[in-house]
Write a protein that holds these residues in place. Structure first.
Motif, PDB file in Angstrom:
ATOM      1  N   TRP A  53      65.390  50.005  85.197  1.00  0.00           N
ATOM      2  CA  TRP A  53      64.133  49.276  85.405  1.00  0.00           C
ATOM      3  C   TRP A  53      63.483  49.714  86.700  1.00  0.00           C
ATOM      4  O   TRP A  53      62.269  49.818  86.799  1.00  0.00           O
ATOM      5  CB  TRP A  53      64.378  47.757  85.420  1.00  0.00           C
ATOM      6  CG  TRP A  53      64.800  47.239  84.084  1.00  0.00           C
ATOM      7  CD1 TRP A  53      64.764  47.929  82.902  1.00  0.00           C
ATOM      8  CD2 TRP A  53      65.327  45.950  83.766  1.00  0.00           C
ATOM      9  NE1 TRP A  53      65.241  47.142  81.893  1.00  0.00           N
ATOM     10  CE2 TRP A  53      65.592  45.925  82.386  1.00  0.00           C
ATOM     11  CE3 TRP A  53      65.605  44.807  84.523  1.00  0.00           C
ATOM     12  CZ2 TRP A  53      66.124  44.808  81.745  1.00  0.00           C
ATOM     13  CZ3 TRP A  53      66.124  43.692  83.884  1.00  0.00           C
ATOM     14  CH2 TRP A  53      66.372  43.690  82.509  1.00  0.00           C
ATOM     15  N   LYS A  54      64.291  49.944  87.718  1.00  0.00           N
ATOM     16  CA  LYS A  54      63.709  50.427  88.966  1.00  0.00           C
ATOM     17  C   LYS A  54      63.603  51.945  88.976  1.00  0.00           C
ATOM     18  O   LYS A  54      62.568  52.503  89.311  1.00  0.00           O
ATOM     19  CB  LYS A  54      64.523  49.941  90.157  1.00  0.00           C
ATOM     20  CG  LYS A  54      63.934  48.651  90.697  1.00  0.00           C
ATOM     21  CD  LYS A  54      64.697  48.133  91.890  1.00  0.00           C
ATOM     22  CE  LYS A  54      64.105  46.814  92.347  1.00  0.00           C
ATOM     23  NZ  LYS A  54      65.125  45.850  92.742  1.00  0.00           N
ATOM     24  N   ASN A  77      61.219  52.852  85.348  1.00  0.00           N
ATOM     25  CA  ASN A  77      59.897  52.219  85.248  1.00  0.00           C
ATOM     26  C   ASN A  77      59.131  52.254  86.563  1.00  0.00           C
ATOM     27  O   ASN A  77      57.938  52.559  86.575  1.00  0.00           O
ATOM     28  CB  ASN A  77      60.025  50.776  84.771  1.00  0.00           C
ATOM     29  CG  ASN A  77      60.415  50.709  83.309  1.00  0.00           C
ATOM     30  OD1 ASN A  77      61.595  50.706  82.992  1.00  0.00           O
ATOM     31  ND2 ASN A  77      59.455  50.696  82.434  1.00  0.00           N
ATOM     32  N   VAL A  78      59.799  51.944  87.665  1.00  0.00           N
ATOM     33  CA  VAL A  78      59.057  51.860  88.923  1.00  0.00           C
ATOM     34  C   VAL A  78      58.949  53.237  89.580  1.00  0.00           C
ATOM     35  O   VAL A  78      57.863  53.769  89.773  1.00  0.00           O
ATOM     36  CB  VAL A  78      59.716  50.859  89.899  1.00  0.00           C
ATOM     37  CG1 VAL A  78      58.903  50.767  91.172  1.00  0.00           C
ATOM     38  CG2 VAL A  78      59.830  49.493  89.254  1.00  0.00           C
ATOM     39  N   GLY A 116      57.697  55.990  87.040  1.00  0.00           N
ATOM     40  CA  GLY A 116      56.368  55.644  86.535  1.00  0.00           C
ATOM     41  C   GLY A 116      55.281  55.821  87.568  1.00  0.00           C
ATOM     42  O   GLY A 116      54.192  56.304  87.260  1.00  0.00           O
ATOM     43  N   ALA A 144      49.526  51.410  84.843  1.00  0.00           N
ATOM     44  CA  ALA A 144      50.879  51.800  85.229  1.00  0.00           C
ATOM     45  C   ALA A 144      51.365  50.933  86.387  1.00  0.00           C
ATOM     46  O   ALA A 144      52.456  50.366  86.335  1.00  0.00           O
ATOM     47  CB  ALA A 144      50.903  53.276  85.633  1.00  0.00           C
ATOM     48  N   TYR A 145      50.518  50.777  87.401  1.00  0.00           N
ATOM     49  CA  TYR A 145      50.941  49.985  88.560  1.00  0.00           C
ATOM     50  C   TYR A 145      51.162  48.529  88.186  1.00  0.00           C
ATOM     51  O   TYR A 145      52.117  47.900  88.616  1.00  0.00           O
ATOM     52  CB  TYR A 145      49.928  50.100  89.694  1.00  0.00           C
ATOM     53  CG  TYR A 145      50.138  51.317  90.539  1.00  0.00           C
ATOM     54  CD1 TYR A 145      49.574  52.521  90.175  1.00  0.00           C
ATOM     55  CD2 TYR A 145      50.925  51.268  91.667  1.00  0.00           C
ATOM     56  CE1 TYR A 145      49.777  53.653  90.937  1.00  0.00           C
ATOM     57  CE2 TYR A 145      51.134  52.397  92.432  1.00  0.00           C
ATOM     58  CZ  TYR A 145      50.559  53.585  92.063  1.00  0.00           C
ATOM     59  OH  TYR A 145      50.771  54.695  92.816  1.00  0.00           O
ATOM     60  N   TYR A 164      54.416  48.387  86.131  1.00  0.00           N
ATOM     61  CA  TYR A 164      55.633  48.746  86.832  1.00  0.00           C
ATOM     62  C   TYR A 164      55.939  47.710  87.892  1.00  0.00           C
ATOM     63  O   TYR A 164      57.105  47.433  88.179  1.00  0.00           O
ATOM     64  CB  TYR A 164      55.539  50.160  87.385  1.00  0.00           C
ATOM     65  CG  TYR A 164      55.266  51.138  86.269  1.00  0.00           C
ATOM     66  CD1 TYR A 164      55.592  50.783  84.954  1.00  0.00           C
ATOM     67  CD2 TYR A 164      54.674  52.359  86.467  1.00  0.00           C
ATOM     68  CE1 TYR A 164      55.329  51.628  83.906  1.00  0.00           C
ATOM     69  CE2 TYR A 164      54.417  53.211  85.419  1.00  0.00           C
ATOM     70  CZ  TYR A 164      54.732  52.848  84.139  1.00  0.00           C
ATOM     71  OH  TYR A 164      54.470  53.674  83.094  1.00  0.00           O
ATOM     72  N   ALA A 196      57.789  45.352  85.892  1.00  0.00           N
ATOM     73  CA  ALA A 196      59.193  45.736  85.709  1.00  0.00           C
ATOM     74  C   ALA A 196      60.002  45.330  86.933  1.00  0.00           C
ATOM     75  O   ALA A 196      61.150  44.902  86.833  1.00  0.00           O
ATOM     76  CB  ALA A 196      59.292  47.240  85.477  1.00  0.00           C
ATOM     77  N   GLU A 243      52.026  48.486  77.656  1.00  0.00           N
ATOM     78  CA  GLU A 243      51.003  49.178  78.426  1.00  0.00           C
ATOM     79  C   GLU A 243      50.106  50.008  77.498  1.00  0.00           C
ATOM     80  O   GLU A 243      48.888  50.001  77.635  1.00  0.00           O
ATOM     81  CB  GLU A 243      51.691  50.077  79.459  1.00  0.00           C
ATOM     82  CG  GLU A 243      50.737  50.635  80.475  1.00  0.00           C
ATOM     83  CD  GLU A 243      51.349  51.798  81.222  1.00  0.00           C
ATOM     84  OE1 GLU A 243      52.592  51.845  81.346  1.00  0.00           O
ATOM     85  OE2 GLU A 243      50.586  52.660  81.664  1.00  0.00           O
TER      86      GLU A 243
END
Lengths: 408, 287
Positions: free
Chosen positions: A71-72, A75-76, A79, A115-116, A119, A122, A382
């Motif tokens: 997830w980090k 996704n973060v 991403g 995206a921001y 994320y 997330a 998204e």
């Protein structure tokens, strides 16, 4: 008096009716994308509910040694690199004023904005105490010497900056002419602010790992991680623009004018040149870091081979493909190169944040199927919102004629 | 003391002033700030592996009592339910016991990582965690070079857990639970300065019994948990790759570049914008 008030009221009511009608879905329901994405998103939602009832450990394989999972890491951190296209293109269009790219800047900003937003979402899922997320924003809890504090604030401010950059499209959609004029006037300020924020938080995501000096395999750790992250966000973002563009071109073909279609070929070729050049700089930096750190001893190990795969398979190879595509004016090659670059960025970010992180730990982290379903669900939601916006707002479509001449 | 920009400038200012005034004053002000931290000295030559520290720690923090015991070849780890463990190692000097817990660094990486100041280096020395501030991002776990902070993964309202040197007991004027109950006097509580002097004294007076190094005196920029050992520390499970500089120093360069970037990048961008604009205007005039 009454006659002037009446139409105003009527118009107001019609705005609400307009918004309501816009909320309804359009087009066919049974498409391959919907058939795949709807069940995945439903399962993802169920997993998220379980996560909030029973804790992160109930659905995720993250552990005490490796506390950040997909997830980090995906996704973060990955991403956000892909969302880097927005700051590069706004720089080119609004600061350098290369008008050629104007037709794709709006869709790129929209992509970056979504995206921001997602994320950051997330990130909330991954937080143990998400209700305390306001602590670093309000109150006297500023951990101002934390890199994560900087990154969190930049995410927040950059989301606002991108919302301003995109807002003229909303004004055009709602036919709000005065608001359009005001919002368009804010664009340059938002762009300059946004680019500054981007350089800092793209590198900041790398700087997050600076304190994990002994925990990341030496082939991936150096004090230059922030610079490497910043440099790679250039071609990561632009490759995503090429990739996303080639899909949008087909899916939303009816929205793109034939003139734009011709332009697009030209745009892709120029972007692939920029990608190739920035990848060359990135490669050069990687070689410098490698030589400077005396890292030959690590090459003949399993992690060393893995490093070579990343560098040769997903940096050198796509760089050459980009060069070739530009030399031969071959769009297909550029798209293939973009896909390789995207895979390479995923590999690099996951390597730093997960795979090479505590590579020596007794228990390795492998994401659970539930983590992956949630990670993919976030991307699907998204895309759904992206599609909804594209079908309604003038993003790929031409702006209405009243808004056009003010744009130059 | 945590590092932040203000402190950095304060130190800069003090250093600058004292260089001007003479070196004596400088040495005094610098050492005073660091050594008045409270600390614990652990002497593994005196430890018999009785686990009293583990039991009293569990009792003091309402955690389950340990059910296993130190065994050579088994590395027991701290966890969200266990803040300290004693491990046994087979070394060149025979079996040696080692207690592990949070090191309470002078400049803790976890504290610099924390974006809400939930992890905090108190002025008394202990590094504590504050529940009402924490948002559970686990960046402290990423940053800690000793892998100390643990997270309650199976709770919907999770805590970060680690040794807090019994900060609440210290506030009441009591000793940390492990120190108070240690039957072999392997644990001593005091100011960091006193304990470093005491450790040196033990090494000097009994050079055959000790490996001549105080682990924690310089590691990670100095810690408030100090270790004495009869053998080199890598034999008893300590990391030899821990750097002597503090860990937050690793992010300093990046953080100090932020204000510069915030001034330089926008002005450069505006400059470019103006330049391209006037070019366009010229071109338009020529047309």
């Amino acid at each position: 008096m009454t006659s002037s008030a009446f139409p105003l009221k009527k118009e107001k009511r019609s705005v609400w009716r307009f918004l309501l009608s816009e909320l309804k879905p359009r087009g066919k329901w049974i498409t391959p994308f919907n058939v795949i994405s709807i069940p995945v998103m439903l399962v993802g939602a169920a997993i998220i509910i379980i996560r909030f009832i029973n804790g992160i450990g109930a659905v995720s394989n993250v552990n005490q040694d490796i506390p950040w999972g997909v997830w980090k890491g995906f996704n973060v951190i990955t991403g956000v690199a892909f969302a880097g296209g927005a700051y590069i293109l706004t720089f080119v269009v609004y600061v350098l004023k290369v008008e050629k790219f104007h037709s794709i800047v709006r869709v790129t900003v929209l992509n970056g904005f979504l995206a921001y937003v997602f994320y950051a979402g997330a990130l909330v899922l991954d937080l143990g105490k998400p209700w305390n997320i306001f602590n670093p924003i309000i109150g006297n809890n500023f951990g101002a010497n934390s890199v994560l504090f900087l990154v969190a604030w930049h995410f927040l401010l950059y989301i606002i900056a991108q919302a301003i950059e995109f807002s003229p499209a909303v004004a055009e959609w709602l036919n709000a002419r005065r608001a359009h004029k005001i919002l368009s006037g804010l664009t340059l300020g938002a762009v300059i602010f946004g680019i500054t924020l981007s350089t800092l938080h793209q590198s900041g995501l790398g700087a997050l790992f600076l304190m994990a000096k002994e925990k990341i395999h030496p082939l991936w750790y150096s004090e230059f991680i922030p610079l490497l992250f910043l440099m790679s966000s250039v071609f990561a973002g632009l490759s995503m623009v090429i990739f996303e563009g080639s899909i949008s071109e087909r899916v939303f073909a009816d929205q793109i004018t034939s003139e734009n279609k011709k332009q697009r070929k030209d745009i892709i070729l120029i972007l692939s040149r920029v990608c190739a050049f920035s990848m060359f700089v990135y490669l050069f930096m990687q070689i410098l870091v490698f030589a400077h750190g005396h890292r030959w001893e690590y090459i003949n190990t399993p992690m060393g081979y893995w490093f070579l795969i990343e560098i040769f398979g997903f940096v050198v190879l796509p760089m050459l493909l980009f060069l070739l595509s530009f030399k031969r004016a071959n769009i297909m090659l550029a798209k293939v190169a973009a896909v390789f670059t995207i895979l390479g960025i995923i590999l690099n970010r996951l390597n730093v944040s997960i795979i090479a992180f505590r590579w020596d730990a007794a228990v390795h982290y492998v994401p659970s199927w539930m983590e992956i379903v949630v990670a993919v669900s976030i991307i699907f939601v998204e895309i759904w919102i992206f599609r909804w916006v594209i079908n309604r707002l003038p993003v790929l479509r031409e702006s209405p004629s009243w808004a056009k001449n003010k744009h130059a | 003391m945590s590092i932040n920009r203000r402190n950095f400038f304060k130190v800069l200012g003090v250093t600058g002033a004292t260089i001007a005034l003479g070196q004596e004053a400088q040495a005094k002000s610098a050492s005073e700030e660091v050594t008045e931290f409270k600390a614990i000295l652990y002497d593994s030559t005196r430890c018999v592996g009785c686990q009293t520290c583990e039991f009293s720690c569990a009792e003091a923090h309402n955690l389950p009592a340990p059910e296993d015991f130190p065994e050579v070849g088994v590395i027991r780890k701290t966890s969200e339910k266990r803040r300290t463990v004693v491990n046994a190692y087979d070394t060149s000097a025979g079996e040696v016991y080692v207690k592990r817990q949070c090191m309470h660094c002078n400049h803790p990486a976890c504290g610099a990582a924390c974006l809400t100041q939930a992890m905090q280096k108190t002025k008394e020395g202990p590094v504590i965690w504050r529940e009402d501030k924490c948002m559970g991002c686990r960046y402290c776990m990423i940053s800690c070079p000793f892998d100390v902070p643990k997270f309650e993964y199976n709770s919907p309202n999770p805590k970060i857990t680690k040794c807090n040197m019994c900060f609440e007991r210290q506030q009441e004027g009591k000793l940390p639970a492990c120190v108070e109950n240690c039957p072999g006097e392997a644990l001593v509580f005091g100011t960091r300065r006193e304990l470093i002097a005491e450790a040196r004294r033990r090494i000097v007076e009994n050079p055959d019994a000790y490996y001549p190094h105080i682990y924690g005196e310089n590691e990670a920029g100095g810690t408030s948990f100090l270790y004495l050992s009869p053998v080199p520390f890598e034999e008893i499970g300590f990391s030899t790759t821990i750097q002597n500089a503090s860990y937050p120093a690793l992010t300093k360069g990046f953080l100090y570049s932020v204000p510069a970037v915030f001034v330089l990048v926008p002005s450069v961008l505006l400059g470019i914008h103006k330049a391209t604009k006037s070019n366009l205007d010229k071109n338009n005039q020529h047309d």
